[in-house]
Design an enzyme around this catalytic site. Structure first.
Site, PDB file in Angstrom:
ATOM      1  CG  LEU A 559      -1.973  -1.315   1.176  1.00 31.61           C
ATOM      2  CD1 LEU A 559      -2.922  -1.007   2.676  1.00 31.61           C
ATOM      3  CD2 LEU A 559      -2.640  -1.292  -0.058  1.00 31.61           C
ATOM      4  CG  HIS A 560       1.178   3.531  -2.082  1.00 32.36           C
ATOM      5  ND1 HIS A 560      -0.012   4.187  -1.366  1.00 32.36           N
ATOM      6  CD2 HIS A 560       0.407   3.186  -3.190  1.00 32.36           C
ATOM      7  CE1 HIS A 560      -0.891   4.142  -1.712  1.00 32.36           C
ATOM      8  NE2 HIS A 560      -0.928   3.777  -3.064  1.00 32.36           N
ATOM      9  CG  HIS A 561       1.782   2.365   3.936  1.00 35.20           C
ATOM     10  ND1 HIS A 561       0.928   1.544   4.676  1.00 35.20           N
ATOM     11  CD2 HIS A 561       1.269   3.120   3.058  1.00 35.20           C
ATOM     12  CE1 HIS A 561      -0.270   1.854   4.165  1.00 35.20           C
ATOM     13  NE2 HIS A 561      -0.216   2.940   3.443  1.00 35.20           N
ATOM     14  CD  GLN A 562       6.843   1.820  -1.021  1.00 35.59           C
ATOM     15  OE1 GLN A 562       6.486   3.136  -0.956  1.00 35.59           O
ATOM     16  NE2 GLN A 562       6.151   0.933  -1.701  1.00 35.59           N
TER      17      GLN A 562
END
Length: 626
Positions: A559-562
């Site tokens: 969920l694009h939480h880098q």
């Protein structure tokens, strides 16, 4: 016929989408002349709005902000409040259009040029259902950044997250010290929380309830409570429990960083200059004094050097900010030497990468009718209502996300008040869009949809799905450069599920979702587990622990939480890239202001934190240059 009509709004939105590819242009004095081909690539929204966000570079500015995501837009807006400071905000993508405003269209945005479209290197332990085992890593490439293409979930995190930052030597970042910045950014319209001390009602960013809710979400909320999960405000006193989702929308429309911070002030802030469709290729650094003094960028086929009188600030995100540092000679000595970039400052840029990996599923079918989000239910009447200003049509559903449940799992060793797993309940699945946007955006092989979900589409069978997300992964990835070419992607290896514990915690989350499904409130609507085996996992008994472990490693979904690629920490921390003031260690007048500085994986989605970081950084910079 109605099915075709139902798809017309989506096709219209796709036709209007931003396709922000940099194509060749010719330039005459004082204006840009775009070729017909480039106008076609940019789309109608950019054709109309680009002139408003194409401030060609002057020789110098006080501050240069690279990247117009949540942190970058926030920072540029706050710094330009001082009329004596000139601010240059540079964005690689274009501008938003109608499609971005439609929350339901969030999955489709991953198929447009508003997405950098990064992919990981092939994974050994995850993403087995993806082409070449490459995980899709969506990141926003548009004025507004990822806040313009994400699923709009507003989740700040756990107070213990921020207290842990402070204990690592990042003074000023405890929960008590960052909460005012969350509040400063927020304008909450949340039913029942009007008097909550954890919410503000006068900030730029709208946070509201999603007014469109299916009957399945109401049944699930009751079932979760029956299973022992209390109703909670997960952005309030305690995260643990279940809640309808809080969203960054305004009257049912996406409220991105661009809409919240830039658009309202653009016309009257003559000191705020903005350039879109521009690629910054490196930071200009005086090697003798190790002082940043500007950036080099490419726009419309022309290379510019722009100077900063005070500071250069990288807000390009968890992949692009470390890439720019390394292209500028700041990073691991061995990596830079291998590709021929002269070393300016040795730092562990990209050496650490955390991300929240999810499992897509389980999916449950129900006896309800007309509740699940299918493209065939996007009718002209519903689109017309949305365009007329209604915020309660299914077009305002944030990609189908309806509720969030924050749970503990037995195998975790976290504090009793800190959730380990989030259950994200979605009113649909890969069947909702006939195996198109969601599947392609996730890089999934077609057999996943064809085997598991196609029949749900054919029958228009009501169902809902969970994304099971782990908050504190033990697996640690990295990012590095393989070329000096600034227009090529860095190599990204998240090393998902290298730590077996990560799989085990997700397994516990799956089991809890199944337990909740057996509660009376969900049994009253005939809820039952979709029992079609995941392709590649058929050799395991369906529903066994080994089956779910196989499914977790196959239906992997990020969920694009880098975070942590430019990790924050004191100079004594060998893993740190920036200080608590967000200054790059060993380099003057250069900061990183985005989620790449977050030192540990948060108990949160990272969009809210990005706004907070932008707000706090603005105060840090103002205090230094006052």
């Amino acid at each position: 016929m109605w099915r075709q009509l139902g798809q017309l709004p989506i096709l219209l939105a796709l036709a209007l989408t931003v396709a922000t590819a940099t194509a060749a242009t010719t330039r005459t004095r004082g204006q840009q002349q775009y070729s017909i081909e480039q106008l076609r690539q940019l789309g109608l929204g950019n054709t109309i709005n680009l002139p408003l966000y194409t401030d060609l570079p002057r020789s110098n500015y006080d501050f240069i902000v690279v990247g117009a995501g949540a942190a970058g837009c926030t920072l540029a807006a706050r710094l330009s409040e001082n009329p004596n400071w000139s601010v240059y905000l540079i964005e690689a993508g274009g501008v938003e259009n109608l499609m971005h405003l439609m929350p339901l269209m969030a999955p489709s945005l991953q198929l447009t040029a508003s997405n950098w479209n990064y992919k990981s290197v092939p994974q050994r332990f995850a993403c087995r259902g993806m082409h070449n085992k490459e995980c899709a890593l969506p990141r926003g490439k548009v004025l507004g950044g990822t806040s313009s293409m994400n699923f709009m979930i507003y989740n700040r995190g756990n107070r213990r997250d921020f207290d842990a930052w402070a204990k690592r030597g990042n003074h000023g970042w405890s929960y008590a010290e960052v909460l005012p910045y969350f509040l400063r950014s927020e304008s909450a319209q949340l039913q029942g929380l009007e008097q909550s001390p954890y919410h503000n009602h006068s900030g730029p960013l709208s946070v509201e309830d999603v007014r469109f809710r299916t009957s399945m979400s109401h049944a699930y909320l009751r079932a979760a409570q029956e299973a022992g999960h209390p109703r909670t405000d997960y952005n309030g006193e305690s995260q643990l429990g279940v809640s309808y989702v809080q969203a960054t929308t305004l009257k049912g429309r996406r409220h991105s960083a661009f809409r919240a911070y830039i658009e309202p002030v653009r016309a009257r802030r003559k000191n705020l200059h903005i350039l879109t469709l521009a690629r910054v290729t490196r930071v200009l650094i005086d090697e003798a004094t190790k002082t940043a003094y500007g950036v080099e960028l490419r726009h419309a086929g022309i290379q510019y050097q722009v100077r900063a009188r005070r500071e250069v600030i990288l807000s390009a995100g968890a992949f692009n900010s470390p890439q720019l540092l390394m292209l500028s000679g700041i990073g691991p000595e061995d990596n830079l030497k291998a590709i021929g970039i002269p070393l300016v400052q040795a730092l562990p840029v990209g050496k650490r990468l955390y991300d929240h990996m999810c499992h897509f599923g389980p999916t449950f079918v129900t006896n309800t009718t007309g509740q699940t989000l299918f493209t065939s239910r996007v009718t002209p009447d519903r689109v017309g209502g949305f365009l007329a200003g209604r915020g309660d049509t299914l077009i305002s559903s944030i990609g189908g996300v309806e509720t969030l449940t924050f749970i503990k799992v037995p195998t975790a060793k976290s504090h009793a008040t800190q959730p380990d797993i989030e259950l994200i309940q979605v009113a649909g699945s890969l069947a909702s869009d006939e195996g198109t946007s969601l599947s392609r955006g996730a890089n999934l092989k077609p057999e996943i949809y064809n085997t598991m979900y196609r029949d749900l589409t054919r029958r228009q069978q009501d169902h809902f799905t969970f994304l099971i997300m782990q908050f504190k992964p033990q697996s640690v990835g990295r990012l590095w450069l393989h070329t000096r070419n600034p227009l090529e992607w860095p190599k990204i290896d998240p090393k998902y599920f290298k730590a077996e514990q990560d799989v085990e915690q997700l397994l516990e989350g799956i089991k809890e979702s199944i337990r909740i499904s057996k509660m009376p409130a969900l049994q009253a609507i005939g809820t039952r587990l979709l029992d079609i085996p995941v392709p590649g996992c058929e050799h395991h008994r369906f529903g066994s622990d080994d089956y779910w472990r196989c499914s977790i490693r196959t239906l992997s979904y990020t969920l694009h939480h880098q975070v942590a690629t430019c990790r924050m920490g004191p100079a004594s921390d060998a893993t740190a890239v920036v200080s608590a003031q967000l200054k790059v260690h060993g380099v003057r007048r250069l900061r990183v202001v985005d989620t790449s500085v977050i030192p540990l994986p948060p108990t949160a989605h990272t969009n809210a934190a990005a706004f907070m970081i932008g707000e706090k950084a603005a105060d840090l910079i103002k205090a230094e240059w006052a």
